[in-house]
Enzyme design. Structure first.
Site, PDB file in Angstrom:
ATOM      1  N   LYS A  90       1.045  -2.029   1.079  1.00 32.92           N
ATOM      2  CA  LYS A  90       1.047  -2.176   2.534  1.00 32.92           C
ATOM      3  C   LYS A  90       1.717  -3.475   3.011  1.00 32.92           C
ATOM      4  O   LYS A  90       1.972  -4.390   2.223  1.00 32.92           O
ATOM      5  CB  LYS A  90      -0.394  -2.122   3.044  1.00 32.92           C
ATOM      6  CG  LYS A  90      -1.049  -0.765   2.819  1.00 32.92           C
ATOM      7  CD  LYS A  90      -2.467  -0.774   3.379  1.00 32.92           C
ATOM      8  CE  LYS A  90      -3.143   0.571   3.232  1.00 32.92           C
ATOM      9  NZ  LYS A  90      -4.500   0.543   3.820  1.00 32.92           N
ATOM     10  N   PHE A 131      -9.906   3.722  14.865  1.00 28.85           N
ATOM     11  CA  PHE A 131      -8.992   2.766  14.232  1.00 28.85           C
ATOM     12  C   PHE A 131      -7.562   3.284  14.110  1.00 28.85           C
ATOM     13  O   PHE A 131      -6.688   2.573  13.618  1.00 28.85           O
ATOM     14  CB  PHE A 131      -9.515   2.352  12.847  1.00 28.85           C
ATOM     15  CG  PHE A 131      -9.649   3.484  11.870  1.00 28.85           C
ATOM     16  CD1 PHE A 131      -8.555   3.973  11.162  1.00 28.85           C
ATOM     17  CD2 PHE A 131     -10.894   4.066  11.636  1.00 28.85           C
ATOM     18  CE1 PHE A 131      -8.681   5.008  10.257  1.00 28.85           C
ATOM     19  CE2 PHE A 131     -11.030   5.107  10.722  1.00 28.85           C
ATOM     20  CZ  PHE A 131      -9.919   5.578  10.034  1.00 28.85           C
ATOM     21  N   HIS A 135      -2.661   1.700  -0.515  1.00 29.67           N
ATOM     22  CA  HIS A 135      -3.172   3.038  -0.189  1.00 29.67           C
ATOM     23  C   HIS A 135      -2.949   3.903  -1.403  1.00 29.67           C
ATOM     24  O   HIS A 135      -1.944   3.753  -2.106  1.00 29.67           O
ATOM     25  CB  HIS A 135      -2.403   3.639   1.001  1.00 29.67           C
ATOM     26  CG  HIS A 135      -2.581   5.128   1.132  1.00 29.67           C
ATOM     27  ND1 HIS A 135      -3.577   5.677   1.889  1.00 29.67           N
ATOM     28  CD2 HIS A 135      -1.905   6.161   0.569  1.00 29.67           C
ATOM     29  CE1 HIS A 135      -3.500   7.010   1.802  1.00 29.67           C
ATOM     30  NE2 HIS A 135      -2.491   7.321   1.003  1.00 29.67           N
ATOM     31  N   GLU A 170       1.260  13.991   0.179  1.00 32.00           N
ATOM     32  CA  GLU A 170       1.716  12.628   0.459  1.00 32.00           C
ATOM     33  C   GLU A 170       2.997  12.305  -0.293  1.00 32.00           C
ATOM     34  O   GLU A 170       3.892  11.637   0.250  1.00 32.00           O
ATOM     35  CB  GLU A 170       0.605  11.628   0.114  1.00 32.00           C
ATOM     36  CG  GLU A 170      -0.565  11.687   1.083  1.00 32.00           C
ATOM     37  CD  GLU A 170      -1.648  10.683   0.792  1.00 32.00           C
ATOM     38  OE1 GLU A 170      -2.497  10.482   1.671  1.00 32.00           O
ATOM     39  OE2 GLU A 170      -1.671  10.081  -0.314  1.00 32.00           O
TER      40      GLU A 170
END
Length: 140
Positions: free
Chosen positions: A11, A59, A117, A128
């Site tokens: 990230k 969030f 992640h 993904e």
């Protein structure tokens, strides 16, 4: 044990601090191989699409803003039980609850800026991986 593939994202908090190599080394030391990798900056539309499963959560907006705040490194990791192994190496989502020696315990800045992640299940991993990579980009 089955050989699996899983998606990993390093990230923006980690790329900003130039610790991508340290994180990748931990995956490799745990027996996972990087079979695809690229560095990119997610657009708002891409981040919203990728994290769509969280759209109704409070969030979501801050997650999208964070994930578009700088470059990320997306990669496909491969190995025996890769999904579980990746999650073990990453540690708990909340770094305060992560085990010592895990990526999130050692590098995360917060529960959101938690450096990595990883896919949580085989179906999720497949979707993904396809979000970021085509077959030609995955080299085993």
């Amino acid at each position: 044990m089955p050989v699996e593939q899983t998606l990993s994202i390093i990230k923006p908090d980690a790329t900003r601090r130039n610790i991508t190599g340290e994180i990748i080394a931990r995956f490799e030391k745990a027996g996972l191989r990087v079979v695809a990798q690229k560095r990119l900056t997610l657009s708002t539309a891409q981040a919203e699409a990728f994290y769509n499963v969280h759209k109704a959560r409070p969030f979501f907006k801050s997650l999208v803003e964070f994930m578009t705040s700088g470059p990320v490194v997306v990669q496909v990791l491969e190995g025996e039980n890769a999904i579980a192994k990746n999650r073990e190496v990453m540690g708990a989502t909340d770094p305060a609850k992560a085990a010592p020696g895990t990526i999130r315990k050692d590098f995360a800045e917060s529960i959101e800026a938690n450096s990595v992640h990883g896919s949580d299940a085989p179906e999720t991993a497949k979707a993904e991986i396809r979000f970021f990579f085509c077959d030609l980009e995955i080299v085993g």
